[in-house]
Write a protein that holds these residues in place. Sequence first.
Motif, PDB file in Angstrom:
ATOM      1  N   LEU A 280      12.801  40.406  57.738  1.00  0.00           N
ATOM      2  CA  LEU A 280      12.452  40.554  56.320  1.00  0.00           C
ATOM      3  C   LEU A 280      12.701  39.280  55.516  1.00  0.00           C
ATOM      4  N   MET A 281      12.968  38.178  56.218  1.00  0.00           N
ATOM      5  CA  MET A 281      13.243  36.901  55.553  1.00  0.00           C
ATOM      6  C   MET A 281      12.121  35.904  55.846  1.00  0.00           C
ATOM      7  N   PRO A 282      12.020  34.818  55.055  1.00  0.00           N
ATOM      8  CA  PRO A 282      10.991  33.799  55.320  1.00  0.00           C
ATOM      9  C   PRO A 282      11.335  32.958  56.534  1.00  0.00           C
ATOM     10  N   ASP A 283      10.336  32.289  57.091  1.00  0.00           N
ATOM     11  CA  ASP A 283      10.584  31.348  58.181  1.00  0.00           C
ATOM     12  C   ASP A 283      11.649  30.340  57.765  1.00  0.00           C
ATOM     13  N   GLY A 284      12.461  29.908  58.758  1.00  0.00           N
ATOM     14  CA  GLY A 284      13.508  28.943  58.441  1.00  0.00           C
ATOM     15  C   GLY A 284      14.588  28.942  59.488  1.00  0.00           C
ATOM     16  N   ASN A 285      15.753  28.400  59.142  1.00  0.00           N
ATOM     17  CA  ASN A 285      16.882  28.258  60.052  1.00  0.00           C
ATOM     18  C   ASN A 285      17.914  29.351  59.786  1.00  0.00           C
ATOM     19  N   TYR A 286      18.378  29.967  60.876  1.00  0.00           N
ATOM     20  CA  TYR A 286      19.335  31.069  60.772  1.00  0.00           C
ATOM     21  C   TYR A 286      20.379  30.935  61.877  1.00  0.00           C
ATOM     22  N   LEU A 287      21.340  31.855  61.877  1.00  0.00           N
ATOM     23  CA  LEU A 287      22.317  31.943  62.954  1.00  0.00           C
ATOM     24  C   LEU A 287      22.220  33.315  63.600  1.00  0.00           C
ATOM     25  N   LEU A 288      22.330  33.356  64.926  1.00  0.00           N
ATOM     26  CA  LEU A 288      22.510  34.597  65.660  1.00  0.00           C
ATOM     27  C   LEU A 288      23.828  34.446  66.395  1.00  0.00           C
ATOM     28  N   GLY A 289      24.860  35.127  65.910  1.00  0.00           N
ATOM     29  CA  GLY A 289      26.194  34.861  66.412  1.00  0.00           C
ATOM     30  C   GLY A 289      26.580  33.435  66.049  1.00  0.00           C
TER      31      GLY A 289
END
Length: 385
Positions: A280-289
């Motif tokens: 539900l968020m825009p494309d971009g940089n995230y963290l998984l753990g």
Amino acid sequence: MQPKVYYIKANRFLLEDEERQGGFLKVEHGLFGDFINEAPPSATIIDWTGYTIAPGLFDTHIHGVNGYDIMDGTAEAVDTISKAILPFGVTRFLPTTLTASDEGIVKAIHAITEAVDKGLSGAKSEGIFLEGPYFTEKYKGAQNPIYFKNPSVTEFNEWQKLAKGTIVKIAIAPERENAIEFIREIGRDVVVGIAHTDASFECCKEAVDAGARKFIHLFNGMSGLHHREPGVVGAALVDSRAYAELICDGFHVHPEVATMALKLKKDKLVLITDCMRAGLMPDGNYLLGEFPVVMKDGIAKTESGSLAGSTLTLIEGVLNLQAWSQEPLYRVWHRGSLSPAASIGKADQFGSIEKGKVADYVVLDSELTVRAVAVEGVLKYERDL
């Protein structure tokens, strides 16, 4: 204030074995009642003429969404996930952890129990799913291998005590040392799934014999099917005792293969999202753990190129599989509602529209978009027109 007893009027109801046209469905004190052709003169009618009523969806494998993750270790994160998935028809879910340090797992468990004790704002939690840390490295996916270790009943029991007995599911690699003994011990009370594993077909069969009852995100994080070594995929497809999860976003599994899985597993197929915080968020940089993840065009990947969970909503998965397979909607819908409930032993409580079950339901418009959602008979979401 919503009445304790009312009747739902709608054009179509998705039942376990058919799609019923018209009529009135009684809801009484949060439970489904009888279908009748005509409501009593004095009855309270909730009129959804022109709409379809379906059972609430149940996501048994979800890490996060809307910028939050269970591993954030806060009650706020758990509640935000609960609220974010409700408008997409999900009325039940299993907050899902990742492989992490012992401190990280303990923090997540505390956050989930705190949030549930306070009362969740959206979908209801049906218990905790521990995905890891008892995995092997070859098919690690986005799980952090520095925390991988052998299964320990003592350690698990400590986590279960912290969770106040609410851990209902754990995923492990059955080839690890002590894994079969762990399954025999833990599998009496908790659903043990097979995941992130390079196990042989024979090892998986031994694990299911010992009490394992689920294969996690089928085709992903496991040894593949070969005609001389069926591997984990082969074991999942042919063993009728075990459920198999499937991510139907079109990236994790090819549509034709997903359709094949539906034909082979039938009601033992469980649709999941495996959604992470980028959902539900825009494309971009995230963290998984602890891993950096880049989402582009809705596909989340680690820096090494591995898929890092999904950004799928469960209703998208249901509608994708229905379109791919051309099976009737009611049949595929229940792979996202009834099969998940059955996979943790709760099919007698919810997952379908049946007298005596909890009245979790979704109101769908003609485009199969969610118009409203009720949990235990109470309207919790209604889309503005």
